[in-house]
Design an enzyme around this catalytic site. Structure first.
Site, short mmCIF file in Angstrom:
data_model
loop_
_atom_site.label_atom_id
_atom_site.label_comp_id
_atom_site.label_asym_id
_atom_site.label_seq_id
_atom_site.Cartn_x
_atom_site.Cartn_y
_atom_site.Cartn_z
N TYR A 135 0.82 -1.22 0.00
CA TYR A 135 0.00 0.00 0.00
C TYR A 135 0.86 1.27 0.00
O TYR A 135 0.39 2.34 -0.37
CB TYR A 135 -0.94 0.02 1.22
CG TYR A 135 -2.09 -0.96 1.14
CD1 TYR A 135 -2.18 -1.89 0.13
CD2 TYR A 135 -3.10 -0.94 2.10
CE1 TYR A 135 -3.22 -2.79 0.07
CE2 TYR A 135 -4.15 -1.83 2.05
CZ TYR A 135 -4.21 -2.76 1.03
OH TYR A 135 -5.24 -3.65 0.98
N LYS A 195 2.58 -15.23 3.00
CA LYS A 195 2.51 -15.94 1.72
C LYS A 195 3.94 -16.28 1.36
O LYS A 195 4.44 -15.98 0.27
CB LYS A 195 1.82 -15.02 0.67
CG LYS A 195 1.44 -15.71 -0.61
CD LYS A 195 0.30 -16.69 -0.49
CE LYS A 195 0.07 -17.42 -1.80
NZ LYS A 195 -0.83 -18.59 -1.67
N ASP A 227 -4.07 -17.71 2.17
CA ASP A 227 -5.23 -18.37 1.56
C ASP A 227 -5.85 -19.36 2.54
O ASP A 227 -7.08 -19.46 2.67
CB ASP A 227 -4.86 -19.02 0.22
CG ASP A 227 -3.49 -19.67 0.22
OD1 ASP A 227 -2.73 -19.47 1.18
OD2 ASP A 227 -3.17 -20.40 -0.74
N ASP A 251 -5.91 -6.14 5.80
CA ASP A 251 -7.08 -5.40 5.32
C ASP A 251 -8.21 -6.38 5.00
O ASP A 251 -9.37 -6.22 5.42
CB ASP A 251 -6.65 -4.63 4.05
CG ASP A 251 -7.66 -3.61 3.60
OD1 ASP A 251 -8.71 -3.48 4.24
OD2 ASP A 251 -7.40 -2.96 2.58
N ASP A 255 -11.64 -7.64 7.65
CA ASP A 255 -13.04 -7.48 7.23
C ASP A 255 -13.77 -8.81 7.24
O ASP A 255 -14.93 -8.90 7.63
CB ASP A 255 -13.12 -6.87 5.82
CG ASP A 255 -13.31 -5.36 5.86
OD1 ASP A 255 -12.95 -4.75 6.89
OD2 ASP A 255 -13.81 -4.80 4.87
#
Ligand code: NAD
Length: 361
Positions: A135, A195, A227, A251, A255
């Site tokens: 980001y 990851k 994942d 992020d 959520d």
């Protein structure tokens, strides 16, 4: 102690008003000062984060933030869009650690889309690194590709990067949070999500978190690919205690975790810097679809105020009073429309805030 109050846009003003009501009812020695942010600040000052608002935030011990954004600003150039205010505050205040608890209230166990037995008693904490990763990584932009599958084609690119100190400090935050939670009866486990099987950045992340973990022999550490973490969060969410991860994975996962509990209107969050100065806000946005109707759920914001009292203002007893009061109003059967079910009593934003004040005792 000084609190900067930044209500923002949409339902932000409605829900923050209720949190202020609750804070005032505690009669604690702090002052509160408000300033515009987001779209409201763009309207009044021509910028979503005016210098005066930023200065107020910098000078405060804590910031109580509502939400920003409205579809009407979608055509503005990126730097002037309301959401830039949050990024600016994170950057200028160095708010690198985002805490998102996902707690399932027993009274709302049927509001989740998951089976009650999967989420009954759920109490997990997602810690997201907030100022690094893809980001913020440079370089980024658009250019003409010189290699890849389509040399000569227009392409866009971002850069994923993390430095060792950035990973170390968020790892320490996670292990310390797990320790505090363990003292209160939790398992004492940190799950680091990465990851590492594909990304160099996240192999490094994993190595550094493992190294920091050696300083916390009382806390269990496991690693999970993002994942798989996304799957496990809906398959067996209670297997987690504290989850720590990077900005982008956090992020998405935070959520996902928030929806486990039924409504995003229930979930508080805190973003802290190394001085324990923090920005406290509900996990949801400005909900333009229901703004001005007096139906928004103020509990996420009220619970964010409780986190503020605990983390930045060092008033754990007052924080617990608020949390107990929220629990009490839910037990009384009061529900804003987002958490309403047959057999409970539908109330508006203000009535919910008043009920919490009353339940403070
Ligand atoms: P949103 O979180 O505002 O709303 C998503 C859905 O949840 C909507 O149906 C809304 O009515 C509902 N909802 C949200 N909060 C609620 C509450 N307290 N009570 C009851 N229902 C609630 O997300 P969105 O619709 O994708 O975004 C709307 C605007 O908010 C956009 O401009 C977006 O950029 C902005 N946004 C801001 C923040 C922030 O300020 N931190 C975070 C996310 C989105």
């Amino acid at each position: 102690m000084k609190i900067a109050v930044l209500p923002g846009d949409g339902i932000g003003t409605e829900i923050v008003a209720e949190a202020i009501k609750v804070l005032k009812a505690l009669s604690l020695p702090f002052t509160m000062e408000s300033a515009p942010v987001g779209g409201a600040a763009y309207e009044s000052h021509g910028h979503p984060l005016p210098d005066s608002t930023l200065q107020l935030a910098k000078d405060a011990d804590a910031i109580l933030f509502g939400a920003v954004g409205d579809w009407k600003y979608d055509t503005l150039e990126r730097a002037l869009r309301p959401e830039q205010a949050i990024l600016g505050l994170r950057k200028h205040l160095g708010l690198f650690a985002n805490f998102r608890p996902a707690i399932c209230y027993e009274q709302l166990v049927n509001a989740s889309s998951l089976k009650p037995e999967l989420i009954s008693g759920l109490d997990i904490l997602i810690i997201r690194e907030l100022t690094g990763d893809i980001y913020f990584g440079q370089p980024r932009g658009r250019r003409t590709a010189t290699d890849g599958h389509f040399p000569g084609a227009e392409e866009a690119f971002d850069t994923m990067r993390y430095s060792k100190p950035e990973i170390e400090r968020i790892a320490h935050v996670a292990f310390q949070a797990a320790r505090t939670r363990k003292a209160a009866g939790s398992e004492g486990r940190v799950t680091s999500v990465d990851k590492a099987n594909v990304l160099e950045t996240f192999q490094f992340w994993k190595d550094v978190v493992t190294e920091v973990g050696k300083e916390y022999p009382d806390i269990a550490l496991d690693h999970m690919y993002v994942d798989n973490a996304a799957m496990q969060l809906v398959k067996q969410p209670k297997r987690f205690d504290v989850v720590v991860t990077g900005n982008m994975f956090g992020d998405i996962l935070s959520d996902e975790a928030s929806m486990l509990t039924g409504s995003i209107g229930m979930l508080p969050s805190a973003s802290l810097n190394s001085r324990n100065q923090g920005l406290y806000e509900p996990s949801h946005g400005s909900a333009p679809d229901i703004a001005g109707q007096g139906v928004a759920n103020p509990l996420a914001t009220i619970l964010s105020a409780a986190m503020m009292l605990r983390f930045s203002l060092k008033q754990p007893e007052a924080a617990a009073r608020i949390e107990k009061a929220v629990d009490a109003v839910l037990t009384q059967g009061l529900r804003t429309p987002d958490i309403y079910s047959v057999g409970t009593t539908k109330v508006g934003t203000r009535e919910m805030g008043d009920a919490v004040v009353k339940a403070l005792g």
